[in-house]
Write an enzyme that holds these catalytic residues in place. Structure first.
Site, PDB file in Angstrom:
ATOM      1  N   ASP A 154      -9.441   2.033 -24.682  1.00 30.55           N
ATOM      2  CA  ASP A 154      -9.768   1.906 -23.156  1.00 30.55           C
ATOM      3  C   ASP A 154      -9.688   3.252 -22.338  1.00 30.55           C
ATOM      4  O   ASP A 154      -8.634   3.911 -22.906  1.00 30.55           O
ATOM      5  CB  ASP A 154      -9.180   0.635 -22.524  1.00 30.55           C
ATOM      6  CG  ASP A 154      -9.742  -0.635 -22.497  1.00 30.55           C
ATOM      7  OD1 ASP A 154     -10.819  -0.718 -22.992  1.00 30.55           O
ATOM      8  OD2 ASP A 154      -8.840  -1.705 -22.512  1.00 30.55           O
TER       9      ASP A 154
ATOM     10  N   PRO B  14       0.920  -1.306   0.036  1.00 33.51           N
ATOM     11  CA  PRO B  14       0.048   0.241   0.024  1.00 33.51           C
ATOM     12  C   PRO B  14       0.915   1.348  -0.125  1.00 33.51           C
ATOM     13  O   PRO B  14       0.447   2.457  -0.500  1.00 33.51           O
ATOM     14  CB  PRO B  14      -0.850  -0.092   1.224  1.00 33.51           C
ATOM     15  CG  PRO B  14      -0.222  -1.312   2.032  1.00 33.51           C
ATOM     16  CD  PRO B  14       0.443  -2.109   1.147  1.00 33.51           C
TER      17      PRO B  14
ATOM     18  N   ARG C  70      -3.942  -8.297 -20.215  1.00 29.18           N
ATOM     19  CA  ARG C  70      -4.923  -8.181 -21.422  1.00 29.18           C
ATOM     20  C   ARG C  70      -4.196  -7.124 -22.433  1.00 29.18           C
ATOM     21  O   ARG C  70      -4.827  -7.034 -23.384  1.00 29.18           O
ATOM     22  CB  ARG C  70      -6.182  -7.460 -20.676  1.00 29.18           C
ATOM     23  CG  ARG C  70      -5.803  -6.040 -20.289  1.00 29.18           C
ATOM     24  CD  ARG C  70      -7.162  -5.681 -19.461  1.00 29.18           C
ATOM     25  NE  ARG C  70      -8.294  -5.383 -20.121  1.00 29.18           N
ATOM     26  CZ  ARG C  70      -8.518  -4.514 -20.905  1.00 29.18           C
ATOM     27  NH1 ARG C  70      -7.718  -3.549 -20.879  1.00 29.18           N
ATOM     28  NH2 ARG C  70      -9.520  -4.289 -21.675  1.00 29.18           N
TER      29      ARG C  70
ATOM     30  N   GLU D  13       1.989  -8.028   8.635  1.00 27.22           N
ATOM     31  CA  GLU D  13       2.300  -6.625   8.399  1.00 27.22           C
ATOM     32  C   GLU D  13       3.120  -6.309   7.211  1.00 27.22           C
ATOM     33  O   GLU D  13       3.452  -5.231   7.176  1.00 27.22           O
ATOM     34  CB  GLU D  13       3.285  -6.471   9.746  1.00 27.22           C
ATOM     35  CG  GLU D  13       2.323  -6.174  11.161  1.00 27.22           C
ATOM     36  CD  GLU D  13       1.456  -5.393  10.972  1.00 27.22           C
ATOM     37  OE1 GLU D  13       1.603  -4.187  10.666  1.00 27.22           O
ATOM     38  OE2 GLU D  13       0.116  -5.550  11.147  1.00 27.22           O
TER      39      GLU D  13
HETATM   40  N1  SAM Z   1       1.636  -2.999   7.399  1.00 32.31           N
HETATM   41  C1  SAM Z   1       1.535  -2.387   6.024  1.00 32.31           C
HETATM   42  C2  SAM Z   1       1.174  -1.140   6.063  1.00 32.31           C
HETATM   43  O1  SAM Z   1       0.789  -0.359   6.929  1.00 32.31           O
HETATM   44  O2  SAM Z   1       1.659  -0.443   4.750  1.00 32.31           O
HETATM   45  C3  SAM Z   1      -0.062  -3.317   5.425  1.00 32.31           C
HETATM   46  C4  SAM Z   1       0.422  -4.820   5.373  1.00 32.31           C
HETATM   47  S1  SAM Z   1      -1.066  -5.448   4.680  1.00 32.31           S
HETATM   48  C5  SAM Z   1      -2.089  -5.920   6.041  1.00 32.31           C
HETATM   49  C6  SAM Z   1      -0.284  -7.078   3.997  1.00 32.31           C
HETATM   50  C7  SAM Z   1      -0.012  -6.975   2.551  1.00 32.31           C
HETATM   51  O3  SAM Z   1      -1.114  -6.744   1.926  1.00 32.31           O
HETATM   52  C8  SAM Z   1       1.148  -5.895   2.017  1.00 32.31           C
HETATM   53  O4  SAM Z   1       2.295  -6.312   2.362  1.00 32.31           O
HETATM   54  C9  SAM Z   1       0.870  -6.028   0.747  1.00 32.31           C
HETATM   55  O5  SAM Z   1       1.650  -6.856   0.176  1.00 32.31           O
HETATM   56  C10 SAM Z   1      -0.712  -6.212   0.707  1.00 32.31           C
HETATM   57  N2  SAM Z   1      -1.511  -5.013   0.278  1.00 32.31           N
HETATM   58  C11 SAM Z   1      -2.248  -4.487   1.206  1.00 32.31           C
HETATM   59  N3  SAM Z   1      -3.027  -3.367   0.614  1.00 32.31           N
HETATM   60  C12 SAM Z   1      -2.487  -3.473  -0.449  1.00 32.31           C
HETATM   61  C13 SAM Z   1      -2.623  -2.206  -1.401  1.00 32.31           C
HETATM   62  N4  SAM Z   1      -3.351  -1.086  -1.203  1.00 32.31           N
HETATM   63  N5  SAM Z   1      -1.725  -2.287  -2.607  1.00 32.31           N
HETATM   64  C14 SAM Z   1      -0.925  -3.580  -2.731  1.00 32.31           C
HETATM   65  N6  SAM Z   1      -0.545  -4.349  -1.898  1.00 32.31           N
HETATM   66  C15 SAM Z   1      -1.333  -4.355  -0.741  1.00 32.31           C
END
Ligand code: SAM
Length: 225
Positions: free
Chosen positions: A168, A88, A153, A115
């Site tokens: 698109d 994220p 795609r 995490e």
């Molecule tokens: N502790 C992290 C933080 O606050 O940034 C969040 C960890 S999340 C619960 C677990 C995993 O989900 C991340 O390591 C990532 O691989 C994936 N993930 C969650 N949200 C995401 C997003 N918006 N985009 C991409 N990957 C995401």
């Protein structure tokens, strides 16, 4: 193109590759998908892949060794243009990133969980960090599938009419124009006459004009780019 996906819950990744355009692209050998279970790369008997976070904090962290073992093995076998971590706090996914990645030959996508992953994985191996939006999911598998779908795609031959992908939304920073199909009249709601006219030049001008109008109304920020 070859895509290797590293995951702690690999079964989450299978289904979307068994239907529609993604399945056809695999069958036509346009793309190869290889899903790796990180537990297969854990050295200890318990197949442990996560551990407590140094310095405290509630959640678990994906350990460095299983991920490093998997990436090292893959990189010994072939060259990868991108090693992507779905996260994220990464760069928000855009159509231009999808276009760029669709030109690459081999990519690795790492899915986090809990995490996240040990920071050293990001420092040592990862050269792209991608987010699918400003919200947090439980794992990187759904984001990885979003990324794969958006790339595959675009690969030549994936779609029966590959020009569709070029018209698109977000290609050329415009949203797609409105689209219609039969019936031409639904309870008095009619398809614009121009689309029934058969005049391909006028139709194409109309679509372009509509794309601009829609973008101006809904996403004026795109026109500034
Ligand atoms: N502790 C992290 C933080 O606050 O940034 C969040 C960890 S999340 C619960 C677990 C995993 O989900 C991340 O390591 C990532 O691989 C994936 N993930 C969650 N949200 C995401 C997003 N918006 N985009 C991409 N990957 C995401």
């Amino acid at each position: 193109m070859r895509i290797d996906i590293l995951s702690s819950l690999p079964h989450l990744l299978n289904e979307p590759f068994t239907t529609s355009i993604l399945a056809k692209a695999i069958k036509k050998k346009i793309v190869e998908i290889h899903i790796h279970d990180l537990r297969d790369y854990a050295k200890n008997n318990k197949k442990q892949i996560d551990d407590y976070s140094y310095g405290g904090g509630g959640g678990m962290v994906l350990m460095i060794e299983p991920i490093a073992n998997c990436i090292n093995k893959l990189q010994q076998e072939r060259e990868y243009q991108s090693v992507i971590f779905m996260t994220p706090d990464g760069k928000k996914l855009t159509q231009s990133t999808c276009n760029e990645l669709s030109q690459q030959r081999n990519i690795i996508i790492l899915c986090g969980r809990y995490e996240g992953v040990d920071q050293r994985i990001r420092d040592i191996f990862v050269n792209k960090e991608i987010s699918i939006g400003d919200y947090v999911l439980t794992g990187g598998e759904l984001p990885a599938l979003v990324l794969c779908d958006s790339i595959i795609r675009l690969l030549p031959g994936s779609m029966s009419n590959s020009s569709c992908a070029l018209s698109d939304s977000f290609q050329d920073n415009l949203l797609a124009p409105p689209i219609y199909t039969r019936p031409s009249d639904f309870k008095g709601h009619k398809v614009p006459d121009i689309l029934l006219s058969g005049d391909t030049t006028k139709i194409s001008d109309w679509k372009e004009e509509q794309a601009y109008k829609k973008t101006e109304q809904k996403r004026p920020d795109l026109l500034d780019q």
